[in-house]
Enzyme design. Sequence first.
Site, PDB file in Angstrom:
ATOM      1  N   PHE A 111      15.618  -1.849   2.771  1.00 39.62           N
ATOM      2  CA  PHE A 111      16.064  -0.449   2.793  1.00 39.62           C
ATOM      3  C   PHE A 111      14.964   0.517   3.215  1.00 39.62           C
ATOM      4  CE2 PHE A 111      14.756   2.692  -0.354  1.00 39.62           C
ATOM      5  CZ  PHE A 111      13.959   1.969  -1.206  1.00 39.62           C
ATOM      6  N   LYS A 112      13.714   0.061   3.180  1.00 41.60           N
ATOM      7  CA  LYS A 112      12.615   0.934   3.592  1.00 41.60           C
ATOM      8  C   LYS A 112      12.788   1.437   5.027  1.00 41.60           C
ATOM      9  CE  LYS A 112      10.143   0.121  -0.229  1.00 41.60           C
ATOM     10  NZ  LYS A 112      10.956  -0.853  -0.977  1.00 41.60           N
TER      11      LYS A 112
END
Length: 496
Positions: A111-112
């Site tokens: 998700f970064k």
Amino acid sequence: MSVLYKSTRGGESKIPASMAIIKGLACDGGLFVPNEIPKIDKSLKDLAKLDYKHLAYEIMKLYFTDFTEEELTYCINSAYDEKFDTKEIAPVVKKDGAYYLELFHGSTIAFKDMALSILPYLMTTSAKKQNIDNEIVILTATSGDTGKAALAGFSDVDGIKIIVFYPKDGVSPIQKHQMVTQKGDNTYVVGIEGNFDDAQNGVKDIFNNTEFGKKMANNGYQFSSANSINIGRLIPQVVYYFYAYCNMYNSGDIDLGEKINVVVPTGNFGNILAAYYAKNMGLPINKLICASNDNKVLYDFINTGIYNKKREFVLTISPSMDILISSNLERLLYNIANNDENVISELMGSLVTEGEYEITDNMKKGLEDFYGNYASMDETCVAIKEVYDNSDYLIDSHTAVGSAVYKKYKNDTNDEAKTIIASTASPYKFTRSVMKAIDKSYDNYSDFDLINKMYELTKVEIPNAIKEILEAKVRHTRTCHKDKMKETVENILQIS
Ligand SMILES: *Cc1c(COP(=O)(O)O)cnc(C)c1O
């Protein structure tokens, strides 16, 4: 209305967004926060008509008020393009009684990417706006996923160098391989003998070292951060909570205004803080469910009001959540202390000197938006297997912490509200832990064989991010002791 930023500890105020993004961390060690969390200025119904990029614009314009429409649109369009393997950018899939918000469709499959694909554009645009001539050196501590996502985002970006510190023995084999094979002449990757907290503390110490800052400036450099302490990381994460809600409305799963819950597998408290900001902007969220692994400082904090980092650091199968000092919690504390910077300075001081702090009863009331629980490694494995058995859907070992905690939440509260679980990584990033949870015998295979086994099991295509590293050469072998991070930076920049 223009939003300005101030330090949670009071040392700096009235900073425009572009300056806060370049600085990363405030001079007093505090985190930049908006003077006020803005409210959405369009109805949810109107927002629901927008695609990801246009929605991103509507949310981010409320925070980055010193960016022109053209500048912000350029950043957004450059970020959310074919680097993502789906036009939706962040799809929502309904599985096993919950809505999984898949945040892993970017170039490094965690998700970064949602924020780190835009941060380089926000940063270079900010540097232009502020007439910065220095070369910007991004210092980043990573528990595994931020490092690769930041490296990918900043690789070969003009005017920027990036140095990533990761815990040498605290990341998954695929996470490590992703980082040490990173291309780009401006990228540096260092394994430290220590854990993530050591890496993060080391980076913060370097930031707060004014002597060193001067030396940097004399050599034409200045630091910034790609960690979620940077407001330029946090705000782009607010977008996908709105997007998920709109998606559920558009597919007829919820009515407009219906309250939903959000479960977030949490480490540094960045992702869940973004959901808290979304709620405060007007998104109908009931509970923010904070899911921890065995490093359950946040579970204890939410339930007692006491934050205590003096405990054993556990290496788990969800390494990106192996954290005892959740930096972004400072931003929440600031809000629940009614923006009182003196309270925050005191609490953060106490965390350094005593290793713990306790918040006041009034502040504890501010935690009512949250529910906290944790999942042990066994419970995490059970969750992976259960979701797979019930719905043929393979989740990774971080997302599974969220699933397990959601189950506990439902048992504790009987709350049947529709619930989003933030799915923070592709299972392909944590193949061994995930496959072992399905069947122990998978442990006999090599890490790379397991990738093919996972494909055979799920028929979900192997992501490019994985295919790429299978043949990539190792380019980074640097390591250092956790007390030698500053020297390592001097070495890399050749300013010793
Ligand atoms: C970083 C990360 C988390 C934790 O997110 P925070 O914003 O640090 O709380 C959870 N899961 C994965 C896969 C991550 O990479």
